[in-house]
Design a protein around this motif. Structure first.
Motif, PDB file in Angstrom:
ATOM      1  N   THR A   1       0.884   8.455  10.727  1.00 35.49           N
ATOM      2  CA  THR A   1       1.932   9.867  10.676  1.00 35.49           C
ATOM      3  C   THR A   1       2.109   9.414  12.194  1.00 35.49           C
ATOM      4  O   THR A   1       2.598  11.419  12.968  1.00 35.49           O
ATOM      5  CB  THR A   1       0.923  11.060  10.215  1.00 35.49           C
ATOM      6  N   GLY A   2       1.502   8.645  13.470  1.00 37.48           N
ATOM      7  CA  GLY A   2       1.924   9.393  14.663  1.00 37.48           C
ATOM      8  C   GLY A   2       1.341   9.502  15.408  1.00 37.48           C
ATOM      9  O   GLY A   2       1.398   9.663  17.123  1.00 37.48           O
ATOM     10  N   ALA A   3      -0.118  10.053  15.009  1.00 39.66           N
ATOM     11  CA  ALA A   3      -1.284  10.788  15.761  1.00 39.66           C
ATOM     12  C   ALA A   3      -1.417   9.455  16.761  1.00 39.66           C
ATOM     13  O   ALA A   3      -1.550   9.518  18.049  1.00 39.66           O
ATOM     14  CB  ALA A   3      -2.327  10.192  14.674  1.00 39.66           C
ATOM     15  N   HIS A   4      -1.349   8.675  17.317  1.00 41.98           N
ATOM     16  CA  HIS A   4      -1.565   7.040  17.628  1.00 41.98           C
ATOM     17  C   HIS A   4      -0.632   7.007  18.829  1.00 41.98           C
ATOM     18  O   HIS A   4      -0.933   7.347  20.023  1.00 41.98           O
ATOM     19  CB  HIS A   4      -2.023   5.710  17.865  1.00 41.98           C
ATOM     20  N   LEU A   5       0.870   7.460  18.641  1.00 40.98           N
ATOM     21  CA  LEU A   5       1.958   7.896  19.143  1.00 40.98           C
ATOM     22  C   LEU A   5       1.423   8.446  20.493  1.00 40.98           C
ATOM     23  O   LEU A   5       2.876   8.394  21.521  1.00 40.98           O
ATOM     24  CB  LEU A   5       3.297   7.451  18.201  1.00 40.98           C
TER      25      LEU A   5
ATOM     26  N   SER B   1       5.641   3.442   4.835  1.00 40.05           N
ATOM     27  CA  SER B   1       5.270   5.255   3.850  1.00 40.05           C
ATOM     28  C   SER B   1       6.180   6.195   3.999  1.00 40.05           C
ATOM     29  O   SER B   1       6.241   6.742   4.824  1.00 40.05           O
ATOM     30  CB  SER B   1       3.632   5.141   3.975  1.00 40.05           C
ATOM     31  N   GLU B   2       6.783   6.443   2.591  1.00 40.31           N
ATOM     32  CA  GLU B   2       7.354   7.397   3.258  1.00 40.31           C
ATOM     33  C   GLU B   2       6.909   8.437   3.880  1.00 40.31           C
ATOM     34  O   GLU B   2       7.016   9.204   4.131  1.00 40.31           O
ATOM     35  CB  GLU B   2       8.469   7.801   1.991  1.00 40.31           C
TER      36      GLU B   2
ATOM     37  N   MET C   1       0.497  -0.906  -0.416  1.00 36.67           N
ATOM     38  CA  MET C   1      -0.185  -0.052  -0.395  1.00 36.67           C
ATOM     39  C   MET C   1       0.761   1.538  -0.024  1.00 36.67           C
ATOM     40  O   MET C   1       2.090   1.447   0.900  1.00 36.67           O
ATOM     41  CB  MET C   1      -1.041  -0.275   1.050  1.00 36.67           C
ATOM     42  N   THR C   2       0.639   2.282  -0.906  1.00 39.59           N
ATOM     43  CA  THR C   2       1.145   3.478  -1.163  1.00 39.59           C
ATOM     44  C   THR C   2       0.573   4.583  -0.596  1.00 39.59           C
ATOM     45  O   THR C   2      -0.953   5.033  -1.883  1.00 39.59           O
ATOM     46  CB  THR C   2       1.966   3.898  -2.640  1.00 39.59           C
ATOM     47  N   TYR C   3       0.307   5.176   0.180  1.00 40.03           N
ATOM     48  CA  TYR C   3      -0.044   6.545   0.537  1.00 40.03           C
ATOM     49  C   TYR C   3       0.373   7.835  -0.371  1.00 40.03           C
ATOM     50  O   TYR C   3       2.149   7.638  -0.161  1.00 40.03           O
ATOM     51  CB  TYR C   3      -0.480   6.606   2.375  1.00 40.03           C
ATOM     52  N   GLY C   4      -0.625   8.229  -0.789  1.00 37.44           N
ATOM     53  CA  GLY C   4      -0.098   9.510  -1.656  1.00 37.44           C
ATOM     54  C   GLY C   4       0.559  10.567  -1.026  1.00 37.44           C
ATOM     55  O   GLY C   4       0.042  11.261  -0.076  1.00 37.44           O
ATOM     56  N   ALA C   5       1.440  11.856  -1.211  1.00 42.04           N
ATOM     57  CA  ALA C   5       2.257  12.673  -0.658  1.00 42.04           C
ATOM     58  C   ALA C   5       1.204  13.644  -0.067  1.00 42.04           C
ATOM     59  O   ALA C   5       0.512  13.991   0.773  1.00 42.04           O
ATOM     60  CB  ALA C   5       3.015  13.921  -0.844  1.00 42.04           C
TER      61      ALA C   5
ATOM     62  N   ARG D   1      11.792   3.093   9.575  1.00 34.47           N
ATOM     63  CA  ARG D   1      11.515   2.873   7.866  1.00 34.47           C
ATOM     64  C   ARG D   1      11.176   0.938   8.680  1.00 34.47           C
ATOM     65  O   ARG D   1      11.996   0.727   8.699  1.00 34.47           O
ATOM     66  CB  ARG D   1      12.743   3.470   7.151  1.00 34.47           C
ATOM     67  N   GLY D   2       9.235   1.016   8.320  1.00 32.83           N
ATOM     68  CA  GLY D   2      10.211  -1.101   7.854  1.00 32.83           C
ATOM     69  C   GLY D   2       8.833  -1.546   7.815  1.00 32.83           C
ATOM     70  O   GLY D   2       7.662  -0.491   7.937  1.00 32.83           O
ATOM     71  N   ASP D   3       9.309  -2.799   6.938  1.00 31.22           N
ATOM     72  CA  ASP D   3       7.814  -3.268   6.898  1.00 31.22           C
ATOM     73  C   ASP D   3       7.837  -4.140   7.446  1.00 31.22           C
ATOM     74  O   ASP D   3       8.289  -5.658   8.118  1.00 31.22           O
ATOM     75  CB  ASP D   3       8.799  -3.934   5.774  1.00 31.22           C
ATOM     76  N   MET D   4       6.358  -4.274   7.830  1.00 30.49           N
ATOM     77  CA  MET D   4       5.523  -5.002   9.222  1.00 30.49           C
ATOM     78  C   MET D   4       6.224  -6.459   8.572  1.00 30.49           C
ATOM     79  O   MET D   4       5.857  -7.589   9.459  1.00 30.49           O
ATOM     80  CB  MET D   4       4.002  -5.034   9.115  1.00 30.49           C
ATOM     81  N   ARG D   5       6.519  -7.296   7.512  1.00 27.15           N
ATOM     82  CA  ARG D   5       6.444  -7.994   6.930  1.00 27.15           C
ATOM     83  C   ARG D   5       8.122  -9.043   7.542  1.00 27.15           C
ATOM     84  O   ARG D   5       7.983 -10.798   7.676  1.00 27.15           O
ATOM     85  CB  ARG D   5       6.545  -8.641   5.836  1.00 27.15           C
ATOM     86  N   ASN D   6       8.544  -8.386   7.969  1.00 27.30           N
ATOM     87  CA  ASN D   6      10.140  -8.991   8.437  1.00 27.30           C
ATOM     88  C   ASN D   6      10.913  -7.135   9.554  1.00 27.30           C
ATOM     89  O   ASN D   6      12.589  -7.746   9.166  1.00 27.30           O
ATOM     90  CB  ASN D   6      11.035  -8.826   6.688  1.00 27.30           C
ATOM     91  N   PHE D   7      10.230  -6.244   9.483  1.00 30.55           N
ATOM     92  CA  PHE D   7      11.383  -5.521  10.499  1.00 30.55           C
ATOM     93  C   PHE D   7      12.044  -6.112  11.604  1.00 30.55           C
ATOM     94  O   PHE D   7      11.743  -7.271  11.889  1.00 30.55           O
ATOM     95  CB  PHE D   7      10.584  -4.019  10.754  1.00 30.55           C
TER      96      PHE D   7
END
Length: 252
Positions: A50-54, A70-71, A1-5, A87-93
């Protein structure tokens, strides 16, 4: 999934206008964690966006970190937590530490593309838990709950913006598609943004099996924190994971 800017720029405003409450959700998740691990003092949010929950997790738990692929989302999260979102992918971070709790919310788990990837993602999350740590995953719809061809429309006002949204769902086998179009009116004018989400429809048993095989047996609550259900697993103190067997040390 890519979220556009362009979508990330309006992401929080759009969902706030639709009633999403990151603070309430984070509080509910921490309550679930502390029912099982009362003194939890560290938390990793996977696919943290975006870190809203964090922000709320940091206030309630203290020691928090995030993982995001997503960058454009990462750049927003770094504005809040410059050194604590990776930066990381949930499948292999892989991070060099473990946490009392790991979360994956807002149906982000649905973006994996197969049962094998589901198992890999749940395993990666469980690998970053201390013994007795808690894994909280908010799923996408189950196959029997997904409404093919569902149409939705809503609007709202927030932070000097008027926002209208229409959406359409479709599916092919286990693959679901949600297309949303937004009109955002502000003092400077009106703009349109389109976002397409493609998510997998896993069964409840497939989620539970992934938790079990990761050494983190889970229970499922249909109510969850938003009415879509939630899985909560606890890593057994004597159940090692494949990646962190005794003698292999911390993730690296």
């Amino acid at each position: 999934m890519t979220y556009g800017a362009d979508f990330v720029e309006i992401y929080e405003t759009v969902y706030q206008a639709r009633g999403k409450d990151w603070v309430r959700e984070a509080e509910a998740v921490v309550a679930l964690v502390r029912e099982r691990y009362p003194h939890a003092g560290s938390l990793l949010d996977v696919a943290c966006g975006t870190g809203a929950h964090l922000e709320t997790f940091a206030q309630l738990v203290g020691d928090v970190e995030g993982v995001e692929l997503s960058e454009p989302m990462l750049r927003r999260a770094w504005d809040r937590f410059p050194s604590r979102v990776h930066r990381g992918d949930m499948r292999n971070f892989r991070l060099p530490r473990r946490f009392d709790a790991v979360t994956c919310l807002f149906h982000a788990i649905g973006y994996v593309e197969s049962r094998e990837e589901l198992h890999a993602a749940i395993q990666a999350m469980a690998d970053h838990l201390v013994p007795g740590g808690v894994l909280v995953v908010e799923p996408w719809w189950f196959p029997e709950n997904f409404l093919d061809g569902y149409l939705a429309a809503d609007s709202g006002h927030i932070e000097g913006s008027a926002i209208a949204r229409v959406s359409h769902t479709s599916s092919q086998g286990r693959h679901s598609r949600l297309e949303s179009r937004y009109l955002i009116a502000r003092a400077e004018g009106i703009r349109e943004v389109t976002q397409v989400h493609e998510l997998m429809l896993f069964t409840r048993d497939e989620y539970l099996q992934a938790f079990e095989e990761a050494g983190c047996p889970a229970t499922y609550s249909a109510e969850g924190i938003n009415g879509r259900g939630i899985f909560v697993g606890v890593k057994g103190s004597s159940t090692g994971t494949q990646a962190l067997r005794q003698g292999e040390g911390e993730p690296s």
